[in-house]
Design an enzyme around this catalytic site. Structure first.
Site, short mmCIF file in Angstrom:
data_model
loop_
_atom_site.label_atom_id
_atom_site.label_comp_id
_atom_site.label_asym_id
_atom_site.label_seq_id
_atom_site.Cartn_x
_atom_site.Cartn_y
_atom_site.Cartn_z
N HIS A 1 7.35 6.67 12.03
CA HIS A 1 7.65 5.61 11.37
C HIS A 1 7.93 4.32 12.10
CE1 HIS A 1 7.50 8.02 7.97
NE2 HIS A 1 8.54 8.82 8.01
N GLU B 1 -3.52 3.02 -9.69
CA GLU B 1 -2.90 3.28 -8.53
C GLU B 1 -2.97 5.31 -9.47
OE1 GLU B 1 1.16 1.82 -7.74
OE2 GLU B 1 1.11 1.74 -10.13
N ASP C 1 -0.14 4.44 -3.67
CA ASP C 1 -0.28 5.86 -4.97
C ASP C 1 -1.34 6.53 -4.91
OD1 ASP C 1 2.61 6.23 -4.68
OD2 ASP C 1 2.87 4.62 -6.27
N CYS D 1 -4.40 -4.14 -3.40
CA CYS D 1 -3.63 -4.55 -2.32
C CYS D 1 -2.58 -3.35 -1.92
CB CYS D 1 -2.22 -5.16 -3.88
SG CYS D 1 -1.89 -3.98 -4.83
#
Length: 557
Positions: free
Chosen positions: A179, A420, A444, A491
């Site tokens: 991360h 999505e 997603d 996006c």
């Protein structure tokens, strides 16, 4: 001189002074496990809000995962049992954390091993809190930028820094998919991780950090300094070359005009747009207005935030996504219960339509803010046509109520959806009849197509945007939008991943929307691509049968 080898994390080459980040015992008294967990939850929730505001929803999910682990009785229950049996609290946390992460550490996948780090990070947070430990780190006064060195940097740690004063990250532990690396890329700084010989003593000098090769060079001799000075110079030249296209429209090498917009999470994200050419805002996440307070934002508060962005970006358009929260992130005044599977639960447009009074207020604020300007309203998590038609009805209701109050509303409004979900992608040809535009949210979409939650380490390898199913679905949506004559943009993360730029162009995509730190890299990448070659590449990609074959095609192309 020391040249330390690590893992290339985030790209870039920098030279500068180092600061070592460490955690030392604080002055707080020791507390119970329940108190420690509650304090950790408070901290993680603050970090979620900060990440959501500074970096966007996708990066904030890191802290949602931490929150869910802290609230998981499968994790805290065994710790309590050990403490009740007489084990020291810190030892109990260590034993359970190590036991849970040991299974993942045995996996061959680098990613799965990094997910074991998440468990250890949360365990370490609890142990530090139990004994009153805290960060004893402050940056020197002034504006100088530094390379931050540390044994490890958790997502919580990285959110403590003033990002404007960071040159890069270097850590002793961690991997390429950690991360910390993801956050470094979001901030736009290089990172090198897994430098096994890194110590605090090493980190009191000036050094070169090479995020391309994974090298960390401390106190170089003259010969090595010349080599790395050249690398830094070349990096600066590359960045300078990006500046040459900074104020220009974007075209492919054969002259096709391509739009490149930006994603933002709050109005202040536009502070660095001076002299930067971009084609509007392709994604303005509205969640920050709702998550930053225990009380829902008023119509006027929303109006002011939306209008500020719309006015700054005009005459380009702003695409504002309506509220996208759900069971994975609670907002008190929605009274949403915890859900077993929040990503398939009451979220996005479903939640808004189930709370029409709150949704109507947001629509009113949007209509007011978009008066006499270009405004696009985008609906998240759409799976049914009824969700679009009902929203249109509410838009008309909001217009009528505002007009009755003598308020001017937007006359130049477009309503579109995030593609999505598999349902919206499969039905994109039909949905296009009811929408003014599509924006493909790849984050997603990949998750749902592959039925793999990337927050679940056991299935993370399956979450793969290179999978043929993902690319064929994206290709279908782009083509369906083109047939219907509506704008299609991307996006999600794929828009900012240069591995996919040529593929998306070859599929016919005409608009990208990316984080501001990535915009000029994507513009440069597009300018080097020939559409005919891109179309040929797509033919090969769409005929491939698995992700490994696709990766080979991309990287040979």
């Amino acid at each position: 001189m020391k040249i330390l080898d690590g893992i290339a994390g985030a790209p870039g080459v920098v030279f500068g002074k180092m600061l070592y980040f460490d955690k030392k015992a604080g002055n707080s008294k020791e507390i119970s496990l329940d108190e420690a967990v509650e304090k950790c939850l408070e901290k993680v929730r603050r970090m979620y809000d900060k990440a959501l505001s500074d970096l966007g929803e996708d990066k904030a999910k890191i802290f949602s995962a931490y929150e869910m682990l802290l609230e998981d009785a499968m994790f805290t229950g065994p710790i309590k049992e050990l403490i009740e049996s007489g084990r020291a609290p810190e030892d109990a946390v260590t034993e359970v954390s190590e036991s849970m992460s040991a299974i993942l550490l045995k996996k061959e996948s680098e990613y799965l091993r990094q997910r074991a780090d998440d468990i250890m990070n949360v365990g370490n947070m609890i142990k530090e809190t139990l004994c009153g430990a805290d960060s004893d780190f402050t940056m020197p006064d002034g504006n100088e930028k530094y390379i931050i060195a540390a044994r490890e940097l958790t997502p919580v740690d990285t959110m403590l820094f003033d990002h404007s004063r960071l040159l890069g990250f270097v850590t002793k532990e961690g991997g390429a998919t950690s991360h910390t690396v993801i956050l470094a890329k979001s901030i736009g700084i290089p990172a090198v991780v897994g430098v096994s010989e890194l110590t605090e003593e090493v980190c009191c000098k000036e050094a070169y950090l090479d995020g391309y090769s994974g090298k960390f060079v401390v106190e170089p001799n003259e010969e090595t300094k010349k080599i790395y000075d050249k690398k830094v110079s070349e990096e600066l030249e590359f960045i300078k070359s990006l500046d040459t296209i900074k104020q220009n429209d974007t075209y492919t090498s054969d002259g096709e005009r391509i739009k490149v917009a930006i994603n933002i999470g709050k109005p202040s994200d536009l502070k660095d747009i001076e002299n930067q050419q971009f084609d509007g805002v392709g994604l303005f996440r509205s969640e920050f207005l709702y998550s930053s307070s225990k009380e829902k934002p008023s119509v006027n508060q929303q109006y002011e935030a939306y209008k500020k962005v719309i006015d700054l970006v005009y005459p380009e358009s702003v695409t504002i996504r309506t509220l996208d929260v759900g069971g994975d992130k609670q907002i008190q005044y929605f009274n949403t219960p915890k859900e077993e599977n929040p990503f398939l639960g009451n979220r996005g447009i479903r939640l808004c339509l189930a709370n029409e009074d709150i949704f109507l207020e947001q629509l009113k604020a949007l209509l007011m803010a978009g008066a006499d300007k270009k405004l696009k309203i985008m609906l998240p998590m759409v799976t049914r046509i009824e969700e679009i038609t009902r929203t249109r009805e509410l838009v008309e209701k909001a217009k009528e109520e505002l007009k009755n109050e003598g308020v001017t509303v937007s006359a130049n409004l477009e309503l579109g959806i995030m593609i999505e979900t598999p349902a919206s992608a499969i039905m994109s040809e039909v949905f296009a009849k009811h929408c003014d535009f599509f924006s493909i949210g790849t984050n997603d979409l990949v998750q749902y197509i592959m039925s793999a939650d990337r927050g679940n380490s056991a299935v993370e390898e399956i979450y793969n945007p290179y999978n043929p199913a993902v690319l064929r679905m994206i290709n279908k949506v782009i083509n369906d939008g083109a047939k219907a004559g509506i704008e299609v943009s991307v996006c999600g993360d794929l828009a900012a991943n240069t591995d996919f730029t040529e593929i998306l162009l070859g599929m016919g995509l005409k608009k990208f929307s990316v984080p501001l730190p990535m915009i000029n890299r994507i513009k440069k990448k597009i300018s080097d691509i020939n559409l005919f070659s891109a179309q040929k590449l797509v033919e090969s990609v769409l005929s491939a049968e698995d992700e490994n074959e696709i990766i080979k095609i991309i990287r040979k192309g």
